[in-house]
Design an enzyme around this catalytic site. Structure first.
Site, PDB file in Angstrom:
ATOM      1  N   GLU A 132      -5.066   1.535   3.043  1.00 49.88           N
ATOM      2  CA  GLU A 132      -4.901   0.505   4.074  1.00 49.88           C
ATOM      3  C   GLU A 132      -4.849   1.111   5.467  1.00 49.88           C
ATOM      4  O   GLU A 132      -5.409   0.559   6.420  1.00 49.88           O
ATOM      5  CB  GLU A 132      -3.627  -0.298   3.802  1.00 49.88           C
ATOM      6  CG  GLU A 132      -3.506  -1.580   4.606  1.00 49.88           C
ATOM      7  CD  GLU A 132      -2.879  -1.399   5.980  1.00 49.88           C
ATOM      8  OE1 GLU A 132      -3.001  -2.308   6.822  1.00 49.88           O
ATOM      9  OE2 GLU A 132      -2.263  -0.332   6.215  1.00 49.88           O
ATOM     10  N   GLU A 133      -4.191   2.249   5.612  1.00 47.52           N
ATOM     11  CA  GLU A 133      -4.059   2.872   6.930  1.00 47.52           C
ATOM     12  C   GLU A 133      -5.370   3.485   7.417  1.00 47.52           C
ATOM     13  O   GLU A 133      -5.479   3.854   8.591  1.00 47.52           O
ATOM     14  CB  GLU A 133      -2.954   3.935   6.910  1.00 47.52           C
ATOM     15  CG  GLU A 133      -1.571   3.416   6.551  1.00 47.52           C
ATOM     16  CD  GLU A 133      -0.969   2.472   7.589  1.00 47.52           C
ATOM     17  OE1 GLU A 133      -1.692   2.077   8.532  1.00 47.52           O
ATOM     18  OE2 GLU A 133       0.209   2.130   7.455  1.00 47.52           O
ATOM     19  N   ASP A 135      -0.388   4.405   0.798  1.00 46.75           N
ATOM     20  CA  ASP A 135      -0.825   5.409   1.768  1.00 46.75           C
ATOM     21  C   ASP A 135      -0.075   5.211   3.080  1.00 46.75           C
ATOM     22  O   ASP A 135       0.509   4.149   3.326  1.00 46.75           O
ATOM     23  CB  ASP A 135      -2.324   5.357   1.985  1.00 46.75           C
ATOM     24  CG  ASP A 135      -2.782   4.065   2.658  1.00 46.75           C
ATOM     25  OD1 ASP A 135      -2.350   2.983   2.210  1.00 46.75           O
ATOM     26  OD2 ASP A 135      -3.571   4.123   3.622  1.00 46.75           O
ATOM     27  N   ASP A 141       6.631   1.392   6.241  1.00 46.43           N
ATOM     28  CA  ASP A 141       5.233   0.971   6.164  1.00 46.43           C
ATOM     29  C   ASP A 141       4.441   1.947   5.304  1.00 46.43           C
ATOM     30  O   ASP A 141       3.968   2.958   5.808  1.00 46.43           O
ATOM     31  CB  ASP A 141       4.654   0.892   7.578  1.00 46.43           C
ATOM     32  CG  ASP A 141       3.227   0.398   7.622  1.00 46.43           C
ATOM     33  OD1 ASP A 141       2.769  -0.207   6.638  1.00 46.43           O
ATOM     34  OD2 ASP A 141       2.566   0.620   8.651  1.00 46.43           O
ATOM     35  N   HIS A 182       0.847  -1.211   0.000  1.00 44.46           N
ATOM     36  CA  HIS A 182       0.000   0.000   0.000  1.00 44.46           C
ATOM     37  C   HIS A 182       0.875   1.251   0.000  1.00 44.46           C
ATOM     38  O   HIS A 182       1.941   1.279   0.611  1.00 44.46           O
ATOM     39  CB  HIS A 182      -0.987   0.005   1.170  1.00 44.46           C
ATOM     40  CG  HIS A 182      -0.374   0.026   2.539  1.00 44.46           C
ATOM     41  ND1 HIS A 182      -0.048   1.195   3.199  1.00 44.46           N
ATOM     42  CD2 HIS A 182      -0.044  -0.977   3.394  1.00 44.46           C
ATOM     43  CE1 HIS A 182       0.451   0.907   4.385  1.00 44.46           C
ATOM     44  NE2 HIS A 182       0.472  -0.399   4.532  1.00 44.46           N
TER      45      HIS A 182
END
Length: 478
Positions: free
Chosen positions: A182-183, A116, A147, A114
């Protein structure tokens, strides 16, 4: 940065007779400066997907990722797409998708990451600016450096190296799904999978969004806890009253809330909610000293729970109060508070249905309300836990690739956090084998200030995936 690693025992099937693994290692090394430069460009884009932040940054991040994917010259389709958050509702954040069809009976692998990121928090908590990637020692600091923009670049760099060795027209089918929310809980994920099923369907799925055992030891994530989150509101009065006039006779909402929350735990801090279950998992050696070093647990503060430390994190439920709505200390007055709301985050052990866990929590809280306090629960969200089936060929190939790239055998780990969308991947693609890997290590501090990526781990993660692609390229008829 140069590292000395044990030479792996490699396959020998390259056209020129040189060991495939060594040719891939050379390709990864040669491309590594470009890979890091591309990663720093991505980290500079503040692509926070939360509603309070500018969505244009997420859109710009998606465009940057799509440009990198197009630059590979591999895929039949590269596109930026969105799906609705709810039926007929607003669209979710932009994701990058790409696909190249398999040929000659080869499998197809879907690579997920991801683009984001989490909000940065307060700038003063960072040693360097969160969106200005900064190299200190062997670590690259910045929000999203680990991440999961490093996961994005691990996929791209691995494909680059693979194509350099295998040639520009491999038989292996490859699909990419680089999510953009995702976050924020992946609100459009299910709809996206349904709408883009033809693009994303695969025999194996690599999710590059997890951890390694340490900077020298790779890990394959085989267990993930699920989650249940909701807002709990406790009310005892229809208006505030003077605490001096009525305190001692009238229960205020704060008292009732504190008493109710305390019932969630045993004396040792273990969860005490009937109906929340634990899993049976083998756990590696991990002592209290390592827990203290990795978490910053203060001197004199004891760990909580029962069983091995890793079983508490990977295989048992946990409940955390992550927020509270009540008067601040600065604004406190001598008042009996009529209503208090808290946010509860519960981690659900692998093997238990998240909705079942929610019902157990709900029943416990409604039954245990002290003094007849009124209890309301809303804003509920659930995510399913996950256990990997480790018996398939994809897991065997992944372990072999890790061993060759790192020079040591990988460790099977659980993760205390949740990646709920993996259960959705399994539901949509039940025949696909799932591999949960990652570029993080215990010092990466994902979601926290001073998030960082260890460049040695990054390099070996890229080589692992390049080796995995090479192994899958030789596999047919499974």
């Amino acid at each position: 940065m140069t590292e000395t690693r044990p030479d792996p025992v490699s396959d020998t099937a390259a056209d020129d007779g040189a060991p495939t693994a060594e040719r891939l290692r050379s390709a990864v090394e040669a491309g590594f400066p470009t890979t890091v430069a591309d990663l720093t460009d991505l980290v500079r884009i503040p692509s926070v997907s939360w509603p309070a932040f500018d969505p244009e940054h997420v859109a710009r991040s998606a465009e940057a990722v799509a440009d990198l994917v197009r630059g590979l010259g591999l895929f039949d389709v590269v596109d930026i797409r969105r799906a609705p958050v709810a039926e007929g509702g607003e669209l979710g954040q932009p994701a990058v998708v790409a696909r190249r069809a398999a040929r000659n009976g080869r499998p197809t692998v879907l690579l997920y990451a991801h683009h984001d990121v989490q909000p940065p928090g307060r700038d003063e908590d960072w040693t360097s600016s969160p969106f200005e990637p900064t190299l200190r020692g062997d670590r690259l600091y910045g929000r999203g450096a680990a991440d999961d923009k490093a996961g994005v670049m691990a996929h791209i760099a691995a494909i680059r190296a693979f194509l350099e060795v295998a040639g520009p027209d491999p038989d292996l089918g490859i699909a990419l799904f680089i999510e953009g929310e995702e976050e924020d809980g992946s609100p459009s994920f299910s709809a996206f999978l349904r709408e883009q099923r033809d693009l994303l369907e695969a025999d194996a799925i690599v999710v590059a969004d997890s951890n390694n055992w340490d900077v020298a030891t790779p890990a394959l994530t085989v267990a993930l806890r699920g989650n249940v989150t909701f807002r709990l509101t406790v009310s005892t009065l229809d208006h505030a009253s003077h605490s001096g006039m009525f305190g001692g006779a009238v229960p205020d909402a704060m008292l009732a809330t504190v008493r109710l929350l305390d019932t969630l735990y045993d004396e040792d801090g273990a969860v005490a909610v009937s109906g929340l279950s634990s899993a049976e998992l083998d756990t590696p050696e991990y002592d209290e000293a390592q827990l203290r070093a990795e978490t910053g647990l203060l001197d004199g503060v004891s760990p909580i729970g029962r069983g091995t430390i890793l079983s508490r994190i990977w295989a048992q439920p946990s409940i955390t109060i992550t927020g509270i709505d009540a008067p601040s200390v600065a604004n406190a007055s001598n008042t009996l508070i009529p209503k208090v709301s808290v946010r509860l985050s519960t981690r659900v052990a692998p093997g238990q249905d998240a909705r079942e866990a929610y019902e157990a929590l709900r029943a416990h809280l409604l039954a245990g309300a002290p003094f007849g306090a009124h209890v309301e629960i809303d804003d509920v969200d659930t995510g399913q836990p996950f256990l990997v089936d480790t018996s398939g060929w994809a897991v065997a190939d992944a372990r072999a690739a890790m061993s060759a790239a790192w020079g040591v055998e990988p460790v099977d780990i659980g993760v205390g956090g949740s990646i709920p969308f993996i259960a959705e991947l399994v539901e949509e693609f039940p025949d696909a084998q799932i591999l949960v890997t990652g570029v993080e290590d215990p010092d990466s501090r994902a979601h926290s200030p001073n998030e960082s990526l260890h460049l040695g781990v990054f390099r070996r993660a890229i080589l692992t995936e390049a080796l995995l692609l090479a192994r899958l390229q030789k596999r047919a008829g499974e």
